[in-house]
Scaffold this motif. Structure first.
Motif, mmCIF file in Angstrom:
data_model
loop_
_atom_site.group_PDB
_atom_site.id
_atom_site.type_symbol
_atom_site.label_atom_id
_atom_site.label_comp_id
_atom_site.label_asym_id
_atom_site.label_seq_id
_atom_site.Cartn_x
_atom_site.Cartn_y
_atom_site.Cartn_z
ATOM 1 N N TYR A 93 0.000 -39.824 -0.855
ATOM 2 C CA TYR A 93 0.450 -40.182 -2.200
ATOM 3 C C TYR A 93 0.314 -38.956 -3.091
ATOM 4 O O TYR A 93 -0.474 -38.055 -2.800
ATOM 5 N N ILE A 94 1.092 -38.931 -4.150
ATOM 6 C CA ILE A 94 1.080 -37.755 -5.031
ATOM 7 C C ILE A 94 0.328 -38.072 -6.308
ATOM 8 O O ILE A 94 0.626 -39.043 -6.995
ATOM 9 N N ILE A 95 -0.696 -37.261 -6.562
ATOM 10 C CA ILE A 95 -1.384 -37.317 -7.856
ATOM 11 C C ILE A 95 -0.847 -36.141 -8.661
ATOM 12 O O ILE A 95 -0.950 -34.993 -8.242
ATOM 13 N N ALA A 96 -0.243 -36.460 -9.805
ATOM 14 C CA ALA A 96 0.420 -35.413 -10.583
ATOM 15 C C ALA A 96 -0.295 -35.188 -11.903
ATOM 16 O O ALA A 96 -0.843 -36.119 -12.496
ATOM 17 N N ASN A 97 -0.307 -33.934 -12.347
ATOM 18 C CA ASN A 97 -0.776 -33.580 -13.683
ATOM 19 C C ASN A 97 0.461 -33.600 -14.578
ATOM 20 O O ASN A 97 1.348 -32.766 -14.425
ATOM 21 N N LEU A 98 0.521 -34.566 -15.489
ATOM 22 C CA LEU A 98 1.738 -34.827 -16.259
ATOM 23 C C LEU A 98 1.517 -34.565 -17.740
ATOM 24 O O LEU A 98 0.526 -35.034 -18.308
ATOM 25 N N ILE A 99 2.440 -33.855 -18.346
ATOM 26 C CA ILE A 99 2.363 -33.628 -19.800
ATOM 27 C C ILE A 99 3.523 -34.374 -20.458
ATOM 28 O O ILE A 99 4.690 -34.012 -20.281
ATOM 29 N N PRO A 100 3.217 -35.450 -21.197
ATOM 30 C CA PRO A 100 4.294 -36.208 -21.848
ATOM 31 C C PRO A 100 4.952 -35.371 -22.947
ATOM 32 O O PRO A 100 4.296 -34.533 -23.578
ATOM 33 N N ASP A 101 6.225 -35.606 -23.168
ATOM 34 C CA ASP A 101 6.932 -34.948 -24.268
ATOM 35 C C ASP A 101 6.227 -35.309 -25.573
ATOM 36 O O ASP A 101 5.981 -36.483 -25.855
ATOM 37 N N VAL B 252 3.786 -40.337 -28.242
ATOM 38 C CA VAL B 252 4.473 -39.399 -27.365
ATOM 39 C C VAL B 252 5.401 -40.195 -26.443
ATOM 40 O O VAL B 252 5.343 -41.423 -26.398
ATOM 41 N N ALA B 253 6.244 -39.474 -25.715
ATOM 42 C CA ALA B 253 7.223 -40.147 -24.860
ATOM 43 C C ALA B 253 6.592 -40.573 -23.542
ATOM 44 O O ALA B 253 5.506 -40.121 -23.193
ATOM 45 N N ASP B 254 7.289 -41.453 -22.815
ATOM 46 C CA ASP B 254 6.815 -41.735 -21.457
ATOM 47 C C ASP B 254 7.578 -40.885 -20.438
ATOM 48 O O ASP B 254 7.485 -41.102 -19.251
ATOM 49 N N LYS B 255 8.348 -39.944 -20.977
ATOM 50 C CA LYS B 255 8.934 -38.904 -20.126
ATOM 51 C C LYS B 255 7.969 -37.729 -20.098
ATOM 52 O O LYS B 255 7.433 -37.330 -21.137
ATOM 53 N N CYS B 256 7.793 -37.170 -18.922
ATOM 54 C CA CYS B 256 6.794 -36.112 -18.770
ATOM 55 C C CYS B 256 7.362 -34.952 -17.959
ATOM 56 O O CYS B 256 8.363 -35.091 -17.256
ATOM 57 N N THR B 257 6.644 -33.824 -18.059
ATOM 58 C CA THR B 257 6.940 -32.680 -17.207
ATOM 59 C C THR B 257 5.763 -32.488 -16.246
ATOM 60 O O THR B 257 4.611 -32.657 -16.640
ATOM 61 N N LEU B 258 6.094 -32.163 -15.005
ATOM 62 C CA LEU B 258 5.075 -31.950 -13.982
ATOM 63 C C LEU B 258 4.433 -30.581 -14.191
ATOM 64 O O LEU B 258 5.076 -29.548 -14.027
ATOM 65 N N GLU B 259 3.139 -30.582 -14.565
ATOM 66 C CA GLU B 259 2.420 -29.318 -14.734
ATOM 67 C C GLU B 259 1.969 -28.792 -13.379
ATOM 68 O O GLU B 259 2.048 -27.607 -13.079
ATOM 69 N N SER B 260 1.483 -29.704 -12.546
ATOM 70 C CA SER B 260 1.157 -29.399 -11.149
ATOM 71 C C SER B 260 0.899 -30.731 -10.446
ATOM 72 O O SER B 260 0.995 -31.792 -11.070
ATOM 73 N N PHE B 261 0.535 -30.688 -9.175
ATOM 74 C CA PHE B 261 0.329 -31.936 -8.433
ATOM 75 C C PHE B 261 -0.341 -31.619 -7.106
ATOM 76 O O PHE B 261 -0.425 -30.456 -6.691
ATOM 77 N N THR B 262 -0.837 -32.663 -6.464
ATOM 78 C CA THR B 262 -1.304 -32.536 -5.084
ATOM 79 C C THR B 262 -0.812 -33.745 -4.303
ATOM 80 O O THR B 262 -0.683 -34.837 -4.865
ATOM 81 N N ILE B 263 -0.509 -33.510 -3.047
ATOM 82 C CA ILE B 263 -0.177 -34.632 -2.163
ATOM 83 C C ILE B 263 -1.437 -34.939 -1.369
ATOM 84 O O ILE B 263 -1.957 -34.075 -0.653
ATOM 85 N N VAL B 264 -1.956 -36.138 -1.546
ATOM 86 C CA VAL B 264 -3.250 -36.476 -0.955
ATOM 87 C C VAL B 264 -3.030 -37.235 0.351
ATOM 88 O O VAL B 264 -2.266 -38.206 0.396
ATOM 89 N N TYR B 265 -3.716 -36.771 1.390
ATOM 90 C CA TYR B 265 -3.538 -37.357 2.726
ATOM 91 C C TYR B 265 -4.731 -38.180 3.163
ATOM 92 O O TYR B 265 -4.814 -38.602 4.312
ATOM 93 N N ILE B 266 -5.695 -38.347 2.273
ATOM 94 C CA ILE B 266 -6.860 -39.159 2.628
ATOM 95 C C ILE B 266 -6.965 -40.315 1.653
ATOM 96 O O ILE B 266 -6.630 -40.178 0.475
ATOM 97 N N PRO B 267 -7.412 -41.478 2.131
ATOM 98 C CA PRO B 267 -7.492 -42.642 1.240
ATOM 99 C C PRO B 267 -8.660 -42.511 0.268
ATOM 100 O O PRO B 267 -9.683 -41.910 0.588
ATOM 101 N N ILE B 268 -8.492 -43.055 -0.930
ATOM 102 C CA ILE B 268 -9.616 -43.174 -1.864
ATOM 103 C C ILE B 268 -10.351 -44.458 -1.475
ATOM 104 O O ILE B 268 -9.716 -45.503 -1.328
ATOM 105 N N PRO B 269 -11.672 -44.395 -1.268
ATOM 106 C CA PRO B 269 -12.393 -45.608 -0.874
ATOM 107 C C PRO B 269 -12.148 -46.746 -1.864
ATOM 108 O O PRO B 269 -12.151 -46.526 -3.074
#
Lengths: 387, 337
Positions: B252-260, B227-244
């Motif tokens: 930072y933005i965690i995105a749900n990405l669907i590659p072409d 598959v491609a390394d180009k993707c479409t944004l299915e959805s996302f969240t902007i996270v305001y708390i650090p991951i331990p």
């Protein structure tokens, strides 16, 4: 054909951040003893114990049911542990009910708990995984994109979640067992609370609680001898689906729709908003109220938020279908118990035993739980009438 | 694929638990800290050590504490000739059921003697206290043969200090994690800078990362599809708390990405963007680390960044072929691979 069975005893602890005065056994015991007292029964009256909790990682006690047999009077009796992630409280109640409906046992005790203060529960399920970038940002990080997609589809105004968060805390302030006691909370305060996982704010998220919930369920003959009004179990259903597959409908999961159709059919519900007096529905993040209003058939797709904004789900606004009068998961979240609390609170309503958060004259109510990646569903309908 | 190509990794899962003991276990641990041992009397008159919170016969709450002796009899035992790292001793020792004087129910602890031949059922042993008791079962360092010299710790300090109400119980689990065939194949390709999924023979959907099966159809997936390394944004969240323990700084933005070319999303970071302008349907592309740093990990992609392509219409998200967004009017089936 399942036998008619009923809830005849309910016991809960006060939900709070930390119960440092008791062990896990002491916590579970407290709810169990209260359920027995409510049913005017003793340990000898119980034939089997069905226990549930969320993943063992939350406390780090592996197979805690083994250690809890003494606290729950299980010596010489069958004991069964149930686990279906966050929906476990609901599915535990259903497993307990089915053992009586089938005639296997005449009377069982069912108990669920979580003592989240023993770990940092927000991250217990978001640990690093081998061969994967560590991007699991807690349950909120998982559900936020799904909520965002609901917002896009429905075109709901931005403050629907804020309204739910406020409404459920006002409900919670009527319930002395609720963890969060915020009688003066305002929508402005919720809106100004810090964003955690955009679009989920701090006050739009559930707290982390210690607590336990227990019920006694018995057959029709024994229920007739019960000192208080039984809550008759009129429908029971569970469904599950895989977490991830191509084309999965995550906003309005098929398993939830199938589960509710089944439970309505059993209870003869064709118009839930009209025929149910109230519902206790698993809403850990505020936007899940409008999403589940649609999934559970209280509103057509894309219109759930309109009920919320019109006050239909609010006890304080005199809504026609109050949701989560106990304060819901947004006010108390001892994860393993959270589903059972919904089931028990639905039963309290139809027993006319919900004190300050009682829906006047309630006869029929829905209890609902979901878990995992919104992939496990458990529901029951309880009624003051045998039907 | 041969066994040697299956990836595996040492993996540690750790949790720092704090446990509240409740009054009964707390009393036992408090006594240990003060170099005493208490049991509790059950409804049948038997003395249980360690004390039980609830009677195993009647289920009633128990509260009658009984101080018991610091020596007793070995009821049963087994010899540990080669201790493991998590064992309490680094030389050979015995696990034993020890019935303390004044108790009716034996407790488990370790007995240290020189050799297995020194262990005997019925032998008398006594507590060897730890140097610095802290309110934990390890305050009893071990049991030793009664009459042996005790280099450490006099019994019964009887100090009046605070009750023990909690304890720390960190747990670190070490796994030898095996990735399995589908993940190993996938990561092997990621190491070469390629994203390769698998197509379901039943529904034709392309899974990435592949799991070796399609959860919807319940069938194995084998056919590999780049598959491609180009993707479409299915959805996302902007996270305001650090991951331990994660260096990523919020927000930072965690995105749900669907590659072409694929029909399911994975999550990854989004960067080089204005957070407020990110939206569903947006086009993004992978930003790879320098090739010299590539390994068997999705971290080979530092993050994804927006690219100058028109948004994908909502109904086409998850259906874009690997060749990219088709020209206007061209059929989109999502099955071109």
């Amino acid at each position: 054909m399942a036998n008619l069975v009923a809830v005849v005893g309910i016991g809960q602890t006060k939900y709070q951040t930390r119960r440092t005065d008791v062990s896990i056994a002491g916590l579970v015991r407290e709810a169990a003893v209260r359920a027995l007292q409510d049913a005017d029964l003793s340990w000898d009256d119980i034939e089997a114990v069905i226990i549930g909790k969320a993943p063992d990682m939350f406390e780090g006690v592996i197979m805690p049911e083994i250690y809890l047999t003494d606290a729950l009077g299980c010596n010489g009796k069958p004991m069964l542990r149930v686990h279906t992630a966050g929906s476990v409280g609901g599915s535990t109640a259903l497993v307990a009910a089915s053992h009586v409906q089938s005639g296997t046992f005449n009377r069982v005790l069912t108990v669920t708990f979580e003592k989240q203060s023993e770990s940092n529960a927000m991250w217990a399920l978001s640990n690093p995984q081998p061969f994967s970038p560590h991007l699991n940002a807690g349950a909120g990080g998982y559900f936020a994109p799904i909520i965002r997609e609901y917002m896009r589809r429905s075109g709901a105004p931005y403050d629907v979640g804020i309204k739910v968060a406020t409404k459920d805390r006002l409900h919670g302030a009527r319930n002395p067992l609720a963890h969060l006691q915020l009688p003066n909370i305002t929508m402005k305060e919720v809106e100004e609370s810090p964003m955690l996982w955009d679009p989920i704010r701090f006050l739009e998220s559930c707290p982390s609680s210690d607590g336990a919930c227990a019920m006694v369920i018995c057959n029709e003959t024994l229920a007739a001898q019960s000192p208080k009004r039984p809550a008759w179990i009129r429908g029971v259903a569970m469904r599950s689906e895989p977490t991830m597959y191509a084309g999965r409908e995550e906003v309005n999961p098929q398993a939830g729709r199938d589960c509710v159709a089944d439970v309505y059919q059993q209870a003869g519900i064709t118009n839930p908003r009209q025929q149910l007096d109230c519902a206790e529905v698993y809403v850990p993040f505020s936007w899940y109220e409008p999403m589940w209003l649609e999934n559970l058939g209280f509103a057509e797709e894309g219109k759930g938020w309109e009920l919320t904004m019109a006050g239909a789900t609010s006890l304080d606004e005199g809504g026609d279908i109050p949701w989560n009068c106990s304060g819901g998961v947004l006010s108390s979240n001892a994860i393993g118990a959270s589903g059972m609390i919904r089931f028990a609170e639905a039963a309290r309503q139809v027993r006319g035993d919900a004190d300050q958060h009682q829906v006047e004259g309630a006869t029929t109510a829905l209890g609902h739980a979901y878990g995992g990646g919104a992939q496990f569903f458990a529901m029951w309908i309880v009624s003051s009438e045998k039907g | 694929m041969s066994q040697s190509e299956i990836l595996s990794q040492e993996f540690e899962l750790g949790f720092t638990y704090t446990r509240s003991t409740g009054p009964v276990v707390g009393r036992f641990l408090t006594a240990l800290r003060d170099r005493n041992i208490v049991g509790i009397k059950g409804s049948d008159g038997a003395v249980y050590v360690p004390p039980m919170e609830y009677d195993p016969n009647t289920a009633e709450e128990l509260s009658e504490f009984v101080e018991v002796g610091q020596a007793g009899e070995v009821v049963s035992w087994c010899w540990v000739s080669e201790p493991r790292e998590s064992h309490p001793h680094d030389t050979a020792f015995a696990w034993a059921m020890i019935k303390l004087d004044g108790a009716d129910i034996p407790m488990v602890h370790s007995v240290r003697v020189e050799r297995e031949a020194d262990m005997k059922t019925g032998m008398r042993v006594k507590v060897q206290w730890a140097d610095e008791p802290r309110g934990h079962i390890t305050d009893i360092a071990c049991f030793v043969v009664e009459g042996a010299e005790s280099p450490l710790g006099a019994a019964g300090m009887n100090a009046k200090r605070e009750m023990i109400t909690g304890m720390e119980a960190p747990i670190y689990l070490k796994y030898h994690f095996t990735a399995g065939a589908a993940t190993s194949r996938f990561l092997g390709k990621v190491r070469q800078g390629k994203l390769v999924g698998q197509r379901c023979p039943s529904c034709n959907n392309v899974y990435i990362p592949p799991r070796g099966s399609c959860a919807a159809c319940g069938v194995a997936t084998e056919e590999e599809v780049e598959v491609a390394d180009k993707c479409t944004l299915e959805s996302f969240t902007i996270v305001y708390i650090p991951i331990p323990n994660n260096p990523i700084q919020p927000p930072y933005i965690i995105a749900n990405l669907i590659p072409d070319g694929a029909n399911i999303s994975f999550i990854h970071l989004l960067s080089e963007c204005v957070n407020e302008e990110i939206h569903i349907g947006q086009r993004v592309q992978a930003v790879w680390k320098p090739e010299a740093e590539w390994t068997y990990a999705m971290d080979n992609i530092k993050y994804f960044k927006p690219i100058d392509e028109p948004d994908v219409p909502i109904e086409q998200i998850g259906k874009i072929p690997a060749a990219g967004v088709p020209a206007a009017g061209a059929p989109v089936t999502g099955r071109e691979g």
